[in-house]
Design an enzyme around this catalytic site. Structure first.
Site, PDB file in Angstrom:
ATOM      1  N   ASN A  66       0.870  -1.179   0.000  1.00  0.00           N
ATOM      2  CA  ASN A  66       0.000   0.000   0.000  1.00  0.00           C
ATOM      3  C   ASN A  66       0.904   1.225   0.000  1.00  0.00           C
ATOM      4  O   ASN A  66       1.450   1.595   1.043  1.00  0.00           O
ATOM      5  CB  ASN A  66      -0.914  -0.025   1.231  1.00  0.00           C
ATOM      6  CG  ASN A  66      -1.769   1.234   1.315  1.00  0.00           C
ATOM      7  OD1 ASN A  66      -1.820   2.026   0.367  1.00  0.00           O
ATOM      8  ND2 ASN A  66      -2.441   1.416   2.437  1.00  0.00           N
ATOM      9  N   TRP A  67       1.036   1.836  -1.170  1.00  0.00           N
ATOM     10  CA  TRP A  67       1.966   2.966  -1.289  1.00  0.00           C
ATOM     11  C   TRP A  67       1.374   4.271  -0.747  1.00  0.00           C
ATOM     12  O   TRP A  67       2.072   5.276  -0.715  1.00  0.00           O
ATOM     13  CB  TRP A  67       2.383   3.143  -2.755  1.00  0.00           C
ATOM     14  CG  TRP A  67       3.353   2.104  -3.220  1.00  0.00           C
ATOM     15  CD1 TRP A  67       3.991   1.168  -2.451  1.00  0.00           C
ATOM     16  CD2 TRP A  67       3.808   1.906  -4.561  1.00  0.00           C
ATOM     17  NE1 TRP A  67       4.817   0.392  -3.244  1.00  0.00           N
ATOM     18  CE2 TRP A  67       4.725   0.831  -4.548  1.00  0.00           C
ATOM     19  CE3 TRP A  67       3.543   2.525  -5.783  1.00  0.00           C
ATOM     20  CZ2 TRP A  67       5.369   0.378  -5.693  1.00  0.00           C
ATOM     21  CZ3 TRP A  67       4.178   2.076  -6.942  1.00  0.00           C
ATOM     22  CH2 TRP A  67       5.085   1.009  -6.894  1.00  0.00           C
ATOM     23  N   LYS A  68       0.088   4.266  -0.408  1.00  0.00           N
ATOM     24  CA  LYS A  68      -0.564   5.485   0.099  1.00  0.00           C
ATOM     25  C   LYS A  68      -0.286   6.627  -0.896  1.00  0.00           C
ATOM     26  O   LYS A  68      -0.266   6.386  -2.091  1.00  0.00           O
ATOM     27  CB  LYS A  68      -0.103   5.771   1.532  1.00  0.00           C
ATOM     28  CG  LYS A  68      -0.264   4.528   2.436  1.00  0.00           C
ATOM     29  CD  LYS A  68      -0.090   4.782   3.890  1.00  0.00           C
ATOM     30  CE  LYS A  68      -0.277   3.476   4.662  1.00  0.00           C
ATOM     31  NZ  LYS A  68      -0.202   3.654   6.102  1.00  0.00           N
TER      32      LYS A  68
ATOM     33  N   HIS B 292      -9.591   1.481   4.705  1.00  0.00           N
ATOM     34  CA  HIS B 292      -8.329   1.666   5.425  1.00  0.00           C
ATOM     35  C   HIS B 292      -8.561   2.629   6.582  1.00  0.00           C
ATOM     36  O   HIS B 292      -9.373   3.547   6.483  1.00  0.00           O
ATOM     37  CB  HIS B 292      -7.257   2.212   4.481  1.00  0.00           C
ATOM     38  CG  HIS B 292      -5.887   2.174   5.077  1.00  0.00           C
ATOM     39  ND1 HIS B 292      -5.447   3.146   5.950  1.00  0.00           N
ATOM     40  CD2 HIS B 292      -4.884   1.278   4.960  1.00  0.00           C
ATOM     41  CE1 HIS B 292      -4.222   2.835   6.341  1.00  0.00           C
ATOM     42  NE2 HIS B 292      -3.851   1.716   5.761  1.00  0.00           N
TER      43      HIS B 292
ATOM     44  N   GLU C 185      -6.967   5.077   7.573  1.00  0.00           N
ATOM     45  CA  GLU C 185      -6.792   6.495   7.201  1.00  0.00           C
ATOM     46  C   GLU C 185      -8.038   7.019   6.498  1.00  0.00           C
ATOM     47  O   GLU C 185      -8.397   8.186   6.638  1.00  0.00           O
ATOM     48  CB  GLU C 185      -5.534   6.640   6.328  1.00  0.00           C
ATOM     49  CG  GLU C 185      -4.270   6.464   7.164  1.00  0.00           C
ATOM     50  CD  GLU C 185      -3.087   5.841   6.436  1.00  0.00           C
ATOM     51  OE1 GLU C 185      -3.085   5.824   5.186  1.00  0.00           O
ATOM     52  OE2 GLU C 185      -2.170   5.361   7.124  1.00  0.00           O
TER      53      GLU C 185
ATOM     54  N   GLU D 245      -5.479  -4.445  10.625  1.00  0.00           N
ATOM     55  CA  GLU D 245      -4.458  -3.425  10.846  1.00  0.00           C
ATOM     56  C   GLU D 245      -4.758  -2.674  12.147  1.00  0.00           C
ATOM     57  O   GLU D 245      -5.598  -1.767  12.152  1.00  0.00           O
ATOM     58  CB  GLU D 245      -4.443  -2.422   9.686  1.00  0.00           C
ATOM     59  CG  GLU D 245      -4.121  -3.044   8.342  1.00  0.00           C
ATOM     60  CD  GLU D 245      -3.519  -2.031   7.382  1.00  0.00           C
ATOM     61  OE1 GLU D 245      -2.429  -2.314   6.863  1.00  0.00           O
ATOM     62  OE2 GLU D 245      -4.121  -0.965   7.164  1.00  0.00           O
TER      63      GLU D 245
ATOM     64  N   GLY E 285       2.438   2.816  10.760  1.00  0.00           N
ATOM     65  CA  GLY E 285       3.389   3.907  10.594  1.00  0.00           C
ATOM     66  C   GLY E 285       4.082   4.317  11.884  1.00  0.00           C
ATOM     67  O   GLY E 285       4.732   5.360  11.941  1.00  0.00           O
TER      68      GLY E 285
ATOM     69  N   SER F 212       3.462  -1.627  10.423  1.00  0.00           N
ATOM     70  CA  SER F 212       4.911  -1.683  10.656  1.00  0.00           C
ATOM     71  C   SER F 212       5.527  -3.039  10.305  1.00  0.00           C
ATOM     72  O   SER F 212       6.439  -3.511  10.996  1.00  0.00           O
ATOM     73  CB  SER F 212       5.247  -1.288  12.104  1.00  0.00           C
ATOM     74  OG  SER F 212       4.829   0.049  12.354  1.00  0.00           O
TER      75      SER F 212
ATOM     76  N   GLY G  92       2.924  -0.857   4.342  1.00  0.00           N
ATOM     77  CA  GLY G  92       3.011   0.551   3.975  1.00  0.00           C
ATOM     78  C   GLY G  92       4.450   0.949   3.712  1.00  0.00           C
ATOM     79  O   GLY G  92       5.023   0.657   2.659  1.00  0.00           O
ATOM     80  N   GLY G  93       5.081   1.621   4.689  1.00  0.00           N
ATOM     81  CA  GLY G  93       6.409   2.210   4.513  1.00  0.00           C
ATOM     82  C   GLY G  93       7.451   1.279   3.904  1.00  0.00           C
ATOM     83  O   GLY G  93       8.187   1.683   2.987  1.00  0.00           O
TER      84      GLY G  93
HETATM   85  P1  13P Z   1       3.044   0.823   7.720  1.00  0.00           P
HETATM   86  O1  13P Z   1       3.545  -0.498   7.168  1.00  0.00           O
HETATM   87  O2  13P Z   1       3.807   2.001   7.189  1.00  0.00           O
HETATM   88  O3  13P Z   1       2.939   0.782   9.208  1.00  0.00           O
HETATM   89  O4  13P Z   1       1.544   1.000   7.158  1.00  0.00           O
HETATM   90  C1  13P Z   1       0.640  -0.024   7.314  1.00  0.00           C
HETATM   91  C2  13P Z   1      -0.560   0.257   6.498  1.00  0.00           C
HETATM   92  O5  13P Z   1      -1.344   1.136   6.805  1.00  0.00           O
HETATM   93  C3  13P Z   1      -0.785  -0.558   5.291  1.00  0.00           C
HETATM   94  O6  13P Z   1      -2.052  -0.357   4.778  1.00  0.00           O
END
Ligand code: 13P
Length: 279
Positions: A20-22, A107, A109, A179, A185, A225, A246-247
């Site tokens: 998930n590159w956001k 998600h 967010e 999640e 994050g 994470s 994510g990251g």
């Molecule tokens: P991180 O891996 O950066 O914690 O993000 C997780 C996420 O929200 C994936 O959708």
């Protein structure tokens, strides 16, 4: 090699690792990533790999990924109507026409920053199935909810609301991403035991909404994470079927390490001996 375990059926659940590159990566940056990643991922067939770039980079990703069945493209969100006066939105029909395969929905967010409710997410899940997109439905609790002992209540509410009117067949084609909001994050991953406990709970809730066989077949990803160093331990858990990253998915080498760690841990899981009933 030991006989396959019978207390769960990991063979029925192919691991699925999604990036998930956001709000990261332009089309040229997407091409740069995939140029490197697809060289690494030539032999990744034991794991479904999903790349979810921002909308404007979907075309670039799709053009580079053509003819690779084990790497698929996902959107990060969508509207539930096929077309209409919804300024700034993207429809499921548009995504399907482009040959996008998956869509991340609900998600945390989207829930916390953009006010998405379970009722809205439910419309999107139903629309995704209608247009043959596979939803990756995100659920998870905040730290306050966890500390207040509300994990089960929160997951039950989110799953029941988001999955209303979803048929058992559609459920099997839905990926759940657990999640925990406090792990996204933050660098604070859930422990493997915490992840397993929540995943088993998700599967139990799905059993209640559907039936044990349907629940056994649903793939449940962990997100929050995830890094190359913790993927193996998470994936070793019986109810963890992959990750939503994510990251650590923004760099091709680290995302590939995560895919490899998941594949290796799954091989070990498949060869685990049958446990006595109750273990
Ligand atoms: P991180 O891996 O950066 O914690 O993000 C997780 C996420 O929200 C994936 O959708």
């Amino acid at each position: 090699m030991g006989a396959l375990r019978t207390d769960f059926h990991p063979t029925m659940r192919k691991p699925i690792i999604a990036a998930n590159w956001k709000m990261h990566k332009t089309p040229p940056e997407t091409e740069d990533f995939l140029r490197d990643f697809l060289v690494l991922a030539q032999s990744g067939e034991s794991v479904d790999i999903v790349i979810a770039p921002p909308f404007i980079s979907l075309s670039a990703a799709l053009a580079m990924i053509t003819n690779r069945d084990h790497v698929r493209v996902s959107a990060q969100n969508m509207h539930f109507e096929p077309s209409g006066a919804y300024t700034g939105e993207i429809s499921p029909l548009m995504l399907r026409t482009m040959h996008v395969s998956y869509v991340i929905l609900g998600h945390s967010e989207r829930r916390s920053i953009f006010g998405e409710t379970d009722a809205l997410i439910n419309k999107k899940v139903l629309a995704a199935h209608h247009y043959h997109l596979k939803p990756i439905l995100c659920v998870g609790e905040t730290l306050e909810e966890r500390d207040a002992g509300k994990l089960e209540e929160v997951l039950t509410t989110q799953l029941t609301g988001s999955l209303a009117s979803v048929t058992a067949d559609q459920m099997v084609g839905t990926v759940i991403a657990y999640e925990p909001v406090w792990a996204i994050g933050t660098g604070r991953t859930a422990t493997a035991a915490q992840a397993q406990e929540a995943h088993a709970l998700v599967r139990r809730i799905i059993t209640g909404l559907y039936d044990p066989e349907t629940a056994r077949r649903v793939r449940i990803q962990y997100g929050g994470s995830v890094k190359p160093g913790n993927m193996g331990e998470l994936m070793a858990q019986p109810d963890v079927d992959g990750a939503l990253v994510g990251g650590a998915s923004l760099e091709s080498g680290s995302f590939w390490e995560i895919v490899r760690a998941a594949a290796e841990a799954n091989t070990v899981k498949l060869s685990a001996p049958i446990l006595p009933a109750g273990n």
